[in-house]
Design an enzyme around this catalytic site. Structure first.
Site, PDB file in Angstrom:
ATOM      1  N   HIS A 157     -62.489 -31.979  11.163  1.00 52.26           N
ATOM      2  CA  HIS A 157     -61.811 -32.178  12.441  1.00 52.26           C
ATOM      3  C   HIS A 157     -61.007 -33.488  12.431  1.00 52.26           C
ATOM      4  O   HIS A 157     -59.838 -33.541  12.796  1.00 52.26           O
ATOM      5  CB  HIS A 157     -62.853 -32.193  13.551  1.00 52.26           C
ATOM      6  CG  HIS A 157     -62.296 -32.439  14.911  1.00 52.26           C
ATOM      7  ND1 HIS A 157     -61.725 -31.436  15.653  1.00 52.26           N
ATOM      8  CD2 HIS A 157     -62.214 -33.564  15.648  1.00 52.26           C
ATOM      9  CE1 HIS A 157     -61.317 -31.939  16.806  1.00 52.26           C
ATOM     10  NE2 HIS A 157     -61.595 -33.228  16.832  1.00 52.26           N
ATOM     11  N   GLU A 194     -61.764 -26.210   9.625  1.00 52.72           N
ATOM     12  CA  GLU A 194     -62.457 -26.582  10.848  1.00 52.72           C
ATOM     13  C   GLU A 194     -62.919 -25.313  11.572  1.00 52.72           C
ATOM     14  O   GLU A 194     -64.064 -25.229  12.031  1.00 52.72           O
ATOM     15  CB  GLU A 194     -61.512 -27.394  11.733  1.00 52.72           C
ATOM     16  CG  GLU A 194     -62.164 -27.935  12.986  1.00 52.72           C
ATOM     17  CD  GLU A 194     -61.135 -28.407  14.009  1.00 52.72           C
ATOM     18  OE1 GLU A 194     -59.926 -28.352  13.722  1.00 52.72           O
ATOM     19  OE2 GLU A 194     -61.554 -28.815  15.094  1.00 52.72           O
ATOM     20  N   ASN A 217     -12.400 -24.785   8.848  1.00 57.73           N
ATOM     21  CA  ASN A 217     -13.139 -25.437   7.768  1.00 57.73           C
ATOM     22  C   ASN A 217     -14.405 -24.668   7.424  1.00 57.73           C
ATOM     23  O   ASN A 217     -14.735 -24.492   6.262  1.00 57.73           O
ATOM     24  CB  ASN A 217     -13.525 -26.859   8.180  1.00 57.73           C
ATOM     25  CG  ASN A 217     -12.418 -27.841   7.868  1.00 57.73           C
ATOM     26  OD1 ASN A 217     -11.593 -27.586   7.004  1.00 57.73           O
ATOM     27  ND2 ASN A 217     -12.402 -28.952   8.580  1.00 57.73           N
TER      28      ASN A 217
END
Lengths: 82, 708, 124
Positions: B46, B68, B436
């Site tokens: 944890h 966990e 472009n």
């Protein structure tokens, strides 16, 4: 005259409350000095309102001295005309 | 404490945790049923999870999260402790150790090892709830807002013991007022008892407010996040009752859209119809009927509806010549100037006298109305950018085809509103940027597929409002700018020394240098370049900024930031000697008075001051503008830290004089050609003050410093 | 008379991260590893005449957990804001924290700016 601590707020509101009642009892005009106060909280604002009312009812006056711009703004938010 | 130092703390913490875990696991092997040991192991993972998350090690964070969960199930007795479980946990610890302390981190080998372990964990825990994908959303930035005002009514009635949880209702209302403009305010003081009857530690005030904001309701919910459940807070969207001022007018619609909305045809069908329409020039309605997508009656109904909408719009609109609007705006400008004269006079009046107060109050009120007035006029000049975006659809398709590319144009935020003049002036720069993207950004389909991308490239035009600015973005998912080539080109042009280090940002900024990439060099750069300097100049004329981000192989984003209004800004007045300058409020980060030891001269960078742990360049404005100043030492004057395009600099001035709305008068370039000045303003007392162009100034300073 | 922000967490990484994130407040940060140590440190500080402006408290800690700490702290101090640090797997703890007298909460992992934002909802 009551000189407020720069960190006036709910943690010190009891003393401020007692001081105002005390001053109003013995004076016709009570001066509250805000110099050095950067901001107030809700407890301070409502206490100012209540003391204004009490003073008016007794034909006395509360005067606020050296209220910084920002504190004025805060008071406005709470409906205090200044 | 820096971020790298935090990482060091984490590494040593992780080391300790791993050692503890190993010894706990050995003990667990001997006492399989010991709940206390299981608890300790759970807690270790944890903690590891929390800490790794903080330092941004996501792979370890995600992995320890799974462990966990596994341990949680062991803890609750769901999963029994046996040798294979202990093996799995030990194996997992090994992986974490490798990931943290060895070269294996982030390699393919380590990833496949992690996958194998996760698979085994899954065998114990079963299918995990798929929450992870959603988590990103919460921490990610809020979505751009639409350019329409929302009106909210907020009733905040606080519990009388609200102070007792460290909450100050006043602070909350203050925060609320930073989200939007206050329209009406009602403070309820009914509950407040008489002075000697009140308990000053209880809360008696409550508020009923209406605010106007561009922000979504979430922002308001955020403000009340910590007080909602114990206090009575209601937030009501009342935009509808303000719709006369809002933008609820019906929009003109196309026939295809109407049929789409009614569900008669699908989006794909509509696309096909539109393609056919483009090449055959037949009426949309006819095509739809001919293709059998909808009946003749459906189309007729839709046409009627379209007519009705048109009429409705005509009834609700008046046409006004924009020149008239400009005249009104100019007059308003004069009002603002007159108002600041009054403000100056009021400021000189004694604060303690009633008349002074009253005048100031009246002026506050007037100020609010002028602002509202200005916003309303500006909003008349505002038109949605959608149509302007739409006109590029054709352009994109045609140019893409010419180059043998498959490109889709996506338009987002078309209803974002901009000043009409701005829309007219950004059309050309936008076209440049889109061209472009098509020419140099998006690759041909074969190249894209080889790179594992969809064959069709994506060009996105996006507009949104944020913090009083309009943002327009042109995004492509093409190959991105080739930084190595930009670099060699920069060296070639003498902008950079052969062995000089240059950050990514710096390299990208060369693309905006005049003539940096001439037409014949463009293909070499395989990125942007054509006319980017022109684009930049155009945008800057509108007091905007351009920013380019690019990731090789992934694409390029160009972001244009424009002010909402062109004629009036909020400015900070500063004095330097006998001169007054105006700094746009939006650019100001903070003002401060540095200590003498915070000012340093750094080789190659000039004078720097320390600001919140970083060093920023110091600009002595008196030097720059060649005028006299009262304070020549930064620790005697004031330093205003400003920001432009992610660069912060400090400006040395004598004093702050206060802030006010500034009506910009154009300088027509004859007073100064300095990039550091963007215009002039007439102050309340008739004096002229120059407006500092922070963007130009920052660039000037950077140029001076790099020339040192 | 000084003012401090007290951060209570068993992870040194979290403690220094909080300290880092709160630099901008200009208020110095005091660290404690668990609730018991925090109570001790606060007592020592107040005896010197210093004060706690705010507490940032992890819920899951050895020796004395965050909830117990908050309950104890609130016995003497009603008004100081306390923020609970949790992870998303223990969000039910937020409610427990509020019941004990916490003012706000933040879920780990957090960005420095997020924490600063939460802190500034309570102190300025």
């Amino acid at each position: 005259m009551i000189k407020l601590d720069s960190d006036i707020g709910v943690k010190k509101i009891k003393e401020f409350h007692a001081a105002i009642i005390d001053e109003l009892r013995s004076n016709d005009e009570v001066l509250i000095d805000f110099s050095g106060v950067e901001r107030i909280d809700c407890s301070v604002a409502q206490l100012i309102i209540a003391s204004g009312r009490a003073a008016r009812a007794a034909g006395k006056t509360i005067k606020l001295k050296s209220v910084p711009r920002f504190v004025k703004y805060q008071m406005q938010i709470c409906g205090i005309k200044i | 404490m820096s971020e790298s130092a935090i990482k060091e703390v984490f590494i040593s913490e992780a080391k300790e945790i791993i050692e503890k875990l190993e010894s706990d696991l050995v003990q667990l092997e001997e006492n399989e049923g010991d709940q206390e040991i299981v608890n300790r192991i759970f807690r270790s993972f944890h903690t590891l999870k929390g800490s790794s998350g903080i330092v941004g090690l996501t792979s370890i964070y995600n992995f320890s999260h799974k462990l966990e969960n596994l341990l949680d199930r062991v803890r609750s007795g769901d999963i029994a402790v046996d040798n294979s479980l202990i093996d799995l946990i030990l194996g997992s610890i090994d992986w974490i150790r490798d990931e943290l302390f060895t070269e294996k981190a982030d390699t393919d080998e380590s990833k496949s090892a992690m996958n194998a372990l996760q698979q085994r964990i899954l065998e114990y825990t079963g299918e995990e709830k798929a929450v992870e994908a959603g988590e990103e959303e919460e921490t990610g930035r809020a979505k751009p807002k639409a350019g329409v005002y929302n009106y909210f009514r907020i009733k905040a009635r606080f519990a009388d013991d609200v102070f007792e949880t460290g909450i100050d209702p006043l602070m909350i209302i203050e925060d609320l007022l930073t989200v939007g403009t206050l329209l009406t305010k009602n403070v309820d003081r009914e509950q407040l008892p008489a002075l000697d009857a009140m308990n000053p530690e209880r809360c008696y005030l409550s508020w009923d407010l209406i605010i106007k904001t561009l922000e979504p309701v979430d922002k308001i919910n955020d403000v009340f996040m910590f007080v909602r459940d114990r206090n009575s807070i209601t937030i009501e969207d009342v935009t509808a009752s303000f719709s006369g001022r809002g933008r609820e007018l019906p929009q003109e619609k196309r026939i295809g859209e109407i049929l789409l909305e009614k569900g008669i045809i699908s989006e794909a069908e509509l696309d096909a119809v539109l393609k056919y329409h483009d090449s055959h020039k037949t009426k949309i309605g006819d095509i739809i009927v001919k293709k059998g997508l909808a009946s003749e009656k459906d189309v007729k109904d839709a046409l009627e509806e379209q007519e009705k909408l048109k009429k409705k719009i005509e009834l609700n609109t008046v046409r006004v010549d924009t020149n008239r609007l400009d005249n009104i705006l100019n007059l308003l400008g004069e009002i603002v100037i007159g108002q600041s004269s009054l403000n100056r006079i009021a400021d000189e009046l004694d604060d303690d006298k009633d008349t002074g107060f009253q005048l100031k109050n009246a002026l506050y009120g007037l100020d609010r109305i002028t602002r509202e007035f200005q916003e309303q006029i500006m909003s008349i000049r505002m038109i949605p950018i959608g149509p302007s975006f739409e006109q590029f659809r054709r352009f994109v398709r045609d140019s893409a085809h010419e180059r043998g590319k498959d490109i889709k144009l996506v338009i987002e935020g078309g209803d974002t509103e901009l000043d009409k003049t701005v829309i007219e002036k950004i059309s050309d720069p936008l076209k440049h940027m889109i061209r472009n993207a098509i020419d140099h950004g998006i690759e041909v389909p074969e190249e894209r597929e080889a790179a594992g991308k969809a064959a069709a490239g994506l060009v996105t035009l996006r507009a949104y409002h944020q913090e009083g600015n309009v943002f327009i973005e042109v995004l492509d998912d093409g190959r991105g700018v080739n930084l190595a080539k930009v670099r060699s080109r920069a060296v070639e042009r003498g902008l950079l020394k052969e062995d000089e280090e240059a950050s990514r940002e710096r390299l990208l900024s060369y693309l905006f240098h005049p003539g940096f990439s001439t037409a014949d060099r463009v293909d070499d750069l395989s990125g942007r370049g054509v006319g980017m300097d022109v684009v930049k100049t155009n945008i800057e004329e509108l007091r905007g900024t351009v920013e380019l981000k690019s990731e090789e192989g992934k694409g390029t984003t160009i972001r244009i930031k424009l002010p909402l209004t062109l004629a009036i800004i909020d400015g900070m007045l500063v004095s330097i000697g006998r001169n007054i300058y105006i700094i746009p409020l939006l650019s100001i980060v903070e003002s401060m008075q540095p200590k003498q030891e915070d000012v340093k001269t750094v080789e190659g960078k000039g004078e720097m001051i320390s600001f919140r742990g970083e060093f920023v360049s110091l600009a002595r404005l008196y030097d720059l503008f060649e005028i006299d100043a009262r304070h020549k030492n930064p620790w005697e004057g004031l330093v205003i830290v400003v920001e432009s395009a992610n660069t912060r600099i400090g400006l040395l001035v004598d004093d702050l004089l206060g802030q006010q709305q500034i009506v910009i008068k154009s300088l027509d370039n004859y007073i100064t050609r300095s990039r550091s000045i963007s215009g002039a303003a007439i102050l309340g007392d008739g004096k002229v003050a120059l407006i500092v162009d922070i963007h130009g100034l920052v660039e000037d300073i950077m140029d001076i410093n790099s020339a040192r | 008379m000084g003012k401090y922000i007290m951060v209570v967490d068993d992870s040194p990484t979290i403690r220094v991260s909080v300290e880092f994130a709160l630099k901008a407040t200009g208020i110095p940060v005091e660290q404690a590893e668990n609730g018991a140590e925090a109570l001790k440190k606060i007592k020592a500080l107040t005896e010197k005449g210093d004060a706690i402006a705010m507490g940032i408290i992890d819920v899951n800690m050895p020796q004395m957990d965050g909830i117990t700490f908050i309950k104890n702290f609130r016995k003497d101090d009603k008004f100081t804001p306390l923020i609970v640090l949790t992870t998303e797997s223990e969000e039910h703890k937020i409610q427990e924290g509020k019941d004990a007298g916490a003012s706000g909460w933040i879920v780990k992992p957090f960005q420095p700016a997020e924490l600063l934002g939460v802190v500034q909802r309570f102190i300025r």
